[in-house]
Design a protein around this motif. Structure first.
Motif, PDB file in Angstrom:
ATOM      1  N   ASP A   1       0.827  -1.209   0.000  1.00  0.00           N
ATOM      2  CA  ASP A   1       0.000   0.000   0.000  1.00  0.00           C
ATOM      3  C   ASP A   1       0.859   1.256   0.000  1.00  0.00           C
ATOM      4  N   VAL A   2       1.975   1.199   0.712  1.00  0.00           N
ATOM      5  CA  VAL A   2       2.885   2.350   0.727  1.00  0.00           C
ATOM      6  C   VAL A   2       3.451   2.595  -0.668  1.00  0.00           C
ATOM      7  N   LEU A   3       3.826   1.508  -1.358  1.00  0.00           N
ATOM      8  CA  LEU A   3       4.350   1.662  -2.720  1.00  0.00           C
ATOM      9  C   LEU A   3       3.293   2.207  -3.670  1.00  0.00           C
ATOM     10  N   ILE A   4       2.052   1.739  -3.513  1.00  0.00           N
ATOM     11  CA  ILE A   4       0.981   2.204  -4.392  1.00  0.00           C
ATOM     12  C   ILE A   4       0.652   3.665  -4.130  1.00  0.00           C
ATOM     13  N   ALA A   5       0.823   4.107  -2.868  1.00  0.00           N
ATOM     14  CA  ALA A   5       0.474   5.489  -2.516  1.00  0.00           C
ATOM     15  C   ALA A   5       1.354   6.507  -3.216  1.00  0.00           C
ATOM     16  N   PHE A   6       2.595   6.141  -3.530  1.00  0.00           N
ATOM     17  CA  PHE A   6       3.493   7.068  -4.220  1.00  0.00           C
ATOM     18  C   PHE A   6       3.191   7.063  -5.721  1.00  0.00           C
ATOM     19  N   PRO A   7       3.377   8.200  -6.376  1.00  0.00           N
ATOM     20  CA  PRO A   7       3.211   8.231  -7.843  1.00  0.00           C
ATOM     21  C   PRO A   7       4.292   7.384  -8.516  1.00  0.00           C
ATOM     22  N   SER A   8       3.873   6.259  -9.078  1.00  0.00           N
ATOM     23  CA  SER A   8       4.844   5.277  -9.566  1.00  0.00           C
ATOM     24  C   SER A   8       5.688   5.818 -10.713  1.00  0.00           C
ATOM     25  N   LEU A   9       5.098   6.627 -11.592  1.00  0.00           N
ATOM     26  CA  LEU A   9       5.867   7.135 -12.725  1.00  0.00           C
ATOM     27  C   LEU A   9       6.983   8.051 -12.265  1.00  0.00           C
ATOM     28  N   VAL A  10       6.682   8.910 -11.285  1.00  0.00           N
ATOM     29  CA  VAL A  10       7.708   9.818 -10.766  1.00  0.00           C
ATOM     30  C   VAL A  10       8.823   9.026 -10.101  1.00  0.00           C
ATOM     31  N   LEU A  11       8.438   8.017  -9.296  1.00  0.00           N
ATOM     32  CA  LEU A  11       9.443   7.195  -8.637  1.00  0.00           C
ATOM     33  C   LEU A  11      10.251   6.383  -9.647  1.00  0.00           C
ATOM     34  N   THR A  12       9.588   5.922 -10.701  1.00  0.00           N
ATOM     35  CA  THR A  12      10.306   5.188 -11.745  1.00  0.00           C
ATOM     36  C   THR A  12      11.351   6.076 -12.405  1.00  0.00           C
ATOM     37  N   LEU A  13      10.981   7.321 -12.670  1.00  0.00           N
ATOM     38  CA  LEU A  13      11.944   8.270 -13.249  1.00  0.00           C
ATOM     39  C   LEU A  13      13.117   8.492 -12.303  1.00  0.00           C
ATOM     40  N   ALA A  14      12.807   8.622 -11.010  1.00  0.00           N
ATOM     41  CA  ALA A  14      13.871   8.852 -10.030  1.00  0.00           C
ATOM     42  C   ALA A  14      14.800   7.644  -9.925  1.00  0.00           C
ATOM     43  N   VAL A  15      14.208   6.448  -9.874  1.00  0.00           N
ATOM     44  CA  VAL A  15      15.022   5.235  -9.774  1.00  0.00           C
ATOM     45  C   VAL A  15      15.865   5.046 -11.028  1.00  0.00           C
ATOM     46  N   ALA A  16      15.250   5.257 -12.205  1.00  0.00           N
ATOM     47  CA  ALA A  16      15.980   5.090 -13.460  1.00  0.00           C
ATOM     48  C   ALA A  16      17.137   6.074 -13.554  1.00  0.00           C
ATOM     49  N   GLN A  17      16.912   7.298 -13.064  1.00  0.00           N
ATOM     50  CA  GLN A  17      17.986   8.288 -13.120  1.00  0.00           C
ATOM     51  C   GLN A  17      19.107   7.937 -12.149  1.00  0.00           C
TER      52      GLN A  17
ATOM     53  N   GLY B   1      20.994   4.873 -13.538  1.00  0.00           N
ATOM     54  CA  GLY B   1      21.665   5.116 -14.809  1.00  0.00           C
ATOM     55  C   GLY B   1      20.918   4.460 -15.957  1.00  0.00           C
ATOM     56  N   PRO B   2      20.987   5.047 -17.143  1.00  0.00           N
ATOM     57  CA  PRO B   2      20.251   4.504 -18.294  1.00  0.00           C
ATOM     58  C   PRO B   2      20.870   3.214 -18.820  1.00  0.00           C
ATOM     59  N   SER B   3      20.086   2.140 -18.807  1.00  0.00           N
ATOM     60  CA  SER B   3      20.474   0.868 -19.405  1.00  0.00           C
ATOM     61  C   SER B   3      19.222   0.004 -19.484  1.00  0.00           C
ATOM     62  N   GLN B   4      19.284  -1.038 -20.289  1.00  0.00           N
ATOM     63  CA  GLN B   4      18.124  -1.902 -20.437  1.00  0.00           C
ATOM     64  C   GLN B   4      17.823  -2.648 -19.136  1.00  0.00           C
ATOM     65  N   VAL B   5      18.855  -3.162 -18.481  1.00  0.00           N
ATOM     66  CA  VAL B   5      18.659  -3.909 -17.234  1.00  0.00           C
ATOM     67  C   VAL B   5      18.075  -3.008 -16.150  1.00  0.00           C
ATOM     68  N   ASN B   6      18.592  -1.796 -16.005  1.00  0.00           N
ATOM     69  CA  ASN B   6      18.081  -0.882 -14.988  1.00  0.00           C
ATOM     70  C   ASN B   6      16.643  -0.468 -15.281  1.00  0.00           C
ATOM     71  N   THR B   7      16.320  -0.296 -16.546  1.00  0.00           N
ATOM     72  CA  THR B   7      14.947   0.019 -16.912  1.00  0.00           C
ATOM     73  C   THR B   7      14.009  -1.113 -16.518  1.00  0.00           C
ATOM     74  N   ILE B   8      14.407  -2.352 -16.787  1.00  0.00           N
ATOM     75  CA  ILE B   8      13.588  -3.510 -16.426  1.00  0.00           C
ATOM     76  C   ILE B   8      13.396  -3.577 -14.916  1.00  0.00           C
ATOM     77  N   LEU B   9      14.474  -3.406 -14.152  1.00  0.00           N
ATOM     78  CA  LEU B   9      14.381  -3.498 -12.693  1.00  0.00           C
ATOM     79  C   LEU B   9      13.487  -2.403 -12.119  1.00  0.00           C
ATOM     80  N   ALA B  10      13.635  -1.185 -12.628  1.00  0.00           N
ATOM     81  CA  ALA B  10      12.837  -0.072 -12.114  1.00  0.00           C
ATOM     82  C   ALA B  10      11.351  -0.281 -12.387  1.00  0.00           C
ATOM     83  N   LEU B  11      11.019  -0.682 -13.613  1.00  0.00           N
ATOM     84  CA  LEU B  11       9.613  -0.877 -13.968  1.00  0.00           C
ATOM     85  C   LEU B  11       9.028  -2.112 -13.285  1.00  0.00           C
ATOM     86  N   ALA B  12       9.818  -3.180 -13.161  1.00  0.00           N
ATOM     87  CA  ALA B  12       9.312  -4.400 -12.525  1.00  0.00           C
ATOM     88  C   ALA B  12       9.020  -4.164 -11.052  1.00  0.00           C
ATOM     89  N   PHE B  13       9.869  -3.385 -10.394  1.00  0.00           N
ATOM     90  CA  PHE B  13       9.677  -3.128  -8.962  1.00  0.00           C
ATOM     91  C   PHE B  13       8.321  -2.483  -8.692  1.00  0.00           C
TER      92      PHE B  13
END
Length: 288
Positions: free
Chosen positions: A130-146, A149-161
C-alpha cells in the motif's frame, strides 16, 4: 382437409455462426498483429540481410525510403532506419516481457502467500505494498531510473519493482475467493503442504487473471519504456529503442518526419494489439 403447420421461426444457426466467427476474429486479429511484430523484430534479422543498426556511413545520411539497400532510408547518422526499427522493437519488447514476467512472479507469489496465510503476514505484506501504491509510480520510476543510470537492465528493474503491487493485489483477491472452495479445504484437511497448495492448487486457478492483467500491462510498460528512452533515462543511444528513435527523430521532424512516424506507428500497433488481446482474454475468462 389436413393442414400443415409452417415453422414460425427459422433456426438461429446463422447468428450463432456469426458470433462464433466474431469470437475468432477478436482473438485472431491481436494475435496476428503480435505475431507480425515479434516475427519482424526477432526473425527478420536472422533470415534476411539487414544492415547493422549502428555505425552507419555519414555519407549515406538522410537517404529516402526504398533507396538501394535501405528499405526505409537512413537517419542523419547514416544508420538504416528499418534495421533500427527492428532492433529497437527487440529492446522494447524484451523490456515489456521481462517486466511483466518479473512482476507476475513476484507479485503473484506475494499476493497468494499473503491471502493464504492471512493474519500478521497478510497485514505486513499488504501495508508495504500500500505504501508503494500510494506514491506516484511514474515519478518514482523516473527517479530510480535516473539514480541507477540509463540501461536496459536498470529500466527492467525499475519498472518491474513498481509493477509488483498491482500483480499482488490481483493475486490476493483471487486467492481469497479460492481459499474457502471445497477443493482447497479438502486439500488442507488432507495435510497438503503450503508450497504444494500454492503451486499445484492455487497457481493454475489464479493464472488466468494474472496473465490477462499482464497482457494489458504490456502496453503500459512499453509506453513507459518509450517515455524513459525519450527522456534519455531508458535504453541509451546509440542502441536503438522505439522511444529514443522518436526522441532523436524530433530534431529533424520538419525535414524527415518519417524518422518519428515509423517508430511511433510500431509502438501504436504493438500497444493496441496487447490491449485488444488483454480485453479479449478478460471477457472470455470472466465468462467461464
Amino acid at each position: 382437409m389436413a393442414t400443415v403447420d409452417l415453422p414460425t421461426a427459422l433456426p438461429a444457426a446463422r447468428p450463432s455462426r456469426v458470433r462464433g466467427w466474431l469470437r475468432h476474429v477478436e482473438l485472431g486479429v491481436p494475435l496476428a498483429l503480435l505475431a507480425l511484430v515479434f516475427g519482424a523484430c526477432f526473425l527478420w534479422p536472422l533470415v534476411a540481410s539487414v544492415p547493422e543498426p549502428i555505425g552507419g556511413d555519414v555519407l549515406e545520411s538522410n537517404l529516402p525510403a526504398f533507396s538501394p539497400g535501405h528499405l526505409l532510408g537512413t537517419d542523419p547518422n547514416g544508420n538504416d532506419v528499418w534495421s533500427r526499427l527492428l532492433h529497437g522493437g527487440q529492446s522494447s519488447l524484451i523490456v515489456g516481457v521481462a517486466v511483466n514476467v518479473l512482476g507476475l512472479l513476484a507479485g503473484g507469489t506475494l499476493g497468494a502467500v499473503s491471502a493464504y496465510l492471512g493474519g500478521a503476514v497478510d497485514a505486513v505484506i499488504m501495508r508495504v505494498l500500500d505504501v508503494l501504491i500510494a506514491f506516484p509510480s511514474l515519478v518514482l520510476t523516473l527517479a530510480v531510473a535516473q539514480s541507477l543510470g540509463p540501461s536496459q537492465v536498470n529500466t527492467i528493474l525499475a519498472l518491474a519493482f513498481f509493477s509488483v503491487p498491482a500483480f499482488a493485489r490481483i493475486s490476493r483477491a483471487a486467492t481469497l475467493r479460492l481459499r474457502e472452495q471445497p477443493f482447497m479445504v479438502a486439500a488442507h484437511l488432507s495435510g497438503t503442504r503450503v508450497w504444494r497448495m500454492l503451486f499445484r492448487h492455487l497457481a493454475p486457478n489464479i493464472a488466468p487473471q494474472l496473465v490477462t492483467f499482464s497482457m494489458l500491462g504490456m502496453g503500459i510498460v512499453i509506453v513507459i519504456e518509450g517515455a524513459l528512452s525519450f527522456l534519455g533515462l531508458g535504453i541509451p543511444p546509440p542502441a536503438p529503442s522505439w522511444g529514443n528513435m522518436i526522441s532523436q527523430g524530433q530534431a529533424s521532424l520538419s525535414a524527415t518526419p518519417t524518422l518519428v512516424v515509423w517508430p511511433s506507428l510500431a509502438l501504436f500497433v504493438t500497444v493496441l494489439a496487447f490491449n485488444l488481446l488483454g480485453e479479449t482474454l478478460r471477457g472470455r475468462w470472466s465468462g467461464r
